[in-house]
Motif scaffolding. Structure first.
Motif, PDB file in Angstrom:
ATOM      1  N   GLY A  33       0.826  -1.198   0.000  1.00  0.00           N
ATOM      2  CA  GLY A  33       0.000   0.000   0.000  1.00  0.00           C
ATOM      3  C   GLY A  33       0.860   1.247   0.000  1.00  0.00           C
ATOM      4  N   HIS A 112      -9.056  -3.314   3.617  1.00  0.00           N
ATOM      5  CA  HIS A 112      -9.050  -2.104   4.438  1.00  0.00           C
ATOM      6  C   HIS A 112      -9.096  -2.503   5.906  1.00  0.00           C
ATOM      7  N   GLU A 117      -5.497   1.129   3.602  1.00  0.00           N
ATOM      8  CA  GLU A 117      -5.796   0.303   2.431  1.00  0.00           C
ATOM      9  C   GLU A 117      -4.552  -0.433   1.955  1.00  0.00           C
ATOM     10  N   PHE A 118      -4.734  -1.719   1.679  1.00  0.00           N
ATOM     11  CA  PHE A 118      -3.638  -2.566   1.198  1.00  0.00           C
ATOM     12  C   PHE A 118      -4.166  -3.514   0.128  1.00  0.00           C
ATOM     13  N   ARG A 119      -3.248  -4.020  -0.677  1.00  0.00           N
ATOM     14  CA  ARG A 119      -3.553  -5.101  -1.608  1.00  0.00           C
ATOM     15  C   ARG A 119      -2.846  -6.362  -1.137  1.00  0.00           C
ATOM     16  N   LEU A 145      -5.567   2.338  -4.022  1.00  0.00           N
ATOM     17  CA  LEU A 145      -5.247   1.113  -4.749  1.00  0.00           C
ATOM     18  C   LEU A 145      -6.471   0.670  -5.537  1.00  0.00           C
TER      19      LEU A 145
END
Length: 385
Positions: A33, A112, A117-119, A145
């Motif tokens: 992120g 989230h 927020e991250f992938r 993202l």
């Protein structure tokens, strides 16, 4: 309480570690992120399982955000499946923008933790990585993202793209050629290229996507009009590997020897005269035309234009729109560019022509070719004369 060694095992290796249920894994998982207000994408390894996320210093991933609970969520394996469990957090855990209590995680999911927020990334390991504690100090990252990573990879693997073609005419309104425009064809993704490239750029896949659009578009173009002229675009990232780009164009020429092709380069990418000259000269050797696209959209590259003149310059819609009612200074600027290019022996093309008054003024200025809704919208079913 853990029945595996994960909570007590020091310096766990990325290539083999244990989950709470005692299953050994040979994959690397990461959360990536944008952090600390940076535009650079950072990647954080899930270095042990269970992997806790929250504000507390005991968490494996520490997120210093008021929207994140002290013990916010936990990632672990359940029967060999990677799961995320919300730990009764105040602001919730979301996977692909859906609130969850517990759910499976897959490669490409958008996760989230509150406003963070991250992938999710899953890879086979290449090197062993030692355990480390990660602390992030950042604020609102929501929606930075783009979602759709798994779907985009499916699109690339299955080639589910198409193309449409917008007519280009000469000063008499007669057909001169068509611009080829890529479109997505996977149901779960947008069809427009811009959001697809947003997803691709976040995965470093913009070059394969651009190549796929070009390949499929030219296949369709050959079927529709094997002896017509087609303009095609490249992604600016392709210029970072000119050998690959030129090899791709050469294969294209061999596959479609009868198509009349024009290679479009955005004028903002025309910053290296030596590289541009190399590309132009090799294109000429392949019988492929060379055009600067969107000229005037930003800083006009006049030096590069003079040193490496193309065959065609396409004036950006910002110069063309409402030219019939524009202040005289704008019309004079366009006229100046037109005279200058004519002296260089470069043909000119106006993009974004939408009305007859615009067309008439542009004709009076001496522009040779035209493109825009006034002559036809992009279509997959053009009639070729």
């Amino acid at each position: 309480m853990s029945d595996g060694p994960s909570a007590q095992t020091p310096a766990l290796r990325a290539s083999s570690f244990y989950s709470r249920d005692g299953i050994m894994t040979h994959y690397c998982w990461y959360l990536e992120g944008y952090v600390e207000g940076s535009e650079r994408l950072r990647r954080f390894q899930i270095h042990r399982l269970p992997f806790r996320v929250g504000r507390h210093e005991s968490c494996e991933l520490i997120l210093n955000s008021a929207q994140v609970s002290r013990h916010h969520a936990e990632i672990d394996l359940r029967a060999g499946v990677l799961m995320v469990n919300d730990l009764a957090s105040t602001n919730g855990t979301f996977v692909n923008h859906q609130a969850i209590t517990e759910t499976r995680l897959s490669h490409g999911d958008i996760v989230h933790f509150g406003d963070q927020e991250f992938r999710m990334i899953e890879e086979r390991p290449t090197v062993a990585v030692e355990e480390e504690r990660t602390s992030i100090r950042s604020t609102n990252l929501t929606q930075k993202l783009p979602s759709g990573a798994r779907q985009l990879q499916e699109l690339l693997q299955t080639g589910q793209v198409s193309a449409v073609f917008q007519p280009i005419v000469n000063a008499n309104g007669e057909p001169f050629g068509y611009e080829m425009l890529g479109r997505g064809a996977l149901e779960q993704l947008p069809t427009a290229p811009w959001p697809l490239f947003q997803i691709a750029e976040s995965l470093d896949l913009e070059v394969p996507l651009s190549e796929l659009f070009r390949q499929r578009g030219l296949q369709l173009a050959h079927g529709l009009g094997p002896n017509r002229r087609f303009f095609f675009n490249i992604h600016p990232r392709e210029l970072q590997d000119p050998d690959r780009l030129l090899a791709c164009i050469e294969r294209t020429r061999l596959a479609f020897p009868n198509l009349s092709l024009v290679f479009e380069m955005h004028e903002a990418a025309a910053t290296n005269a030596i590289l541009i000259r190399r590309i132009r000269d090799q294109l000429q050797g392949l019988g492929v035309g060379f055009a600067y696209d969107d000229f005037g959209a930003g800083q006009a590259r006049l030096i590069e234009l003079t040193e490496v003149p193309p065959d065609i310059v396409k004036f950006d819609i910002a110069l063309i729109r409402d030219i019939d009612t524009a202040p005289s200074a704008k019309r004079q600027m366009l006229e100046m560019f037109q005279r200058y290019l004519l002296e260089l022996g470069v043909a000119t093309l106006a993009e974004g022509v939408e009305t007859e008054p615009e067309f008439k003024i542009l004709q009076e200025l001496g522009i040779q070719y035209f493109q825009g809704y006034y002559f036809g919208k992009p279509s997959a079913n053009l009639k070729f004369d």
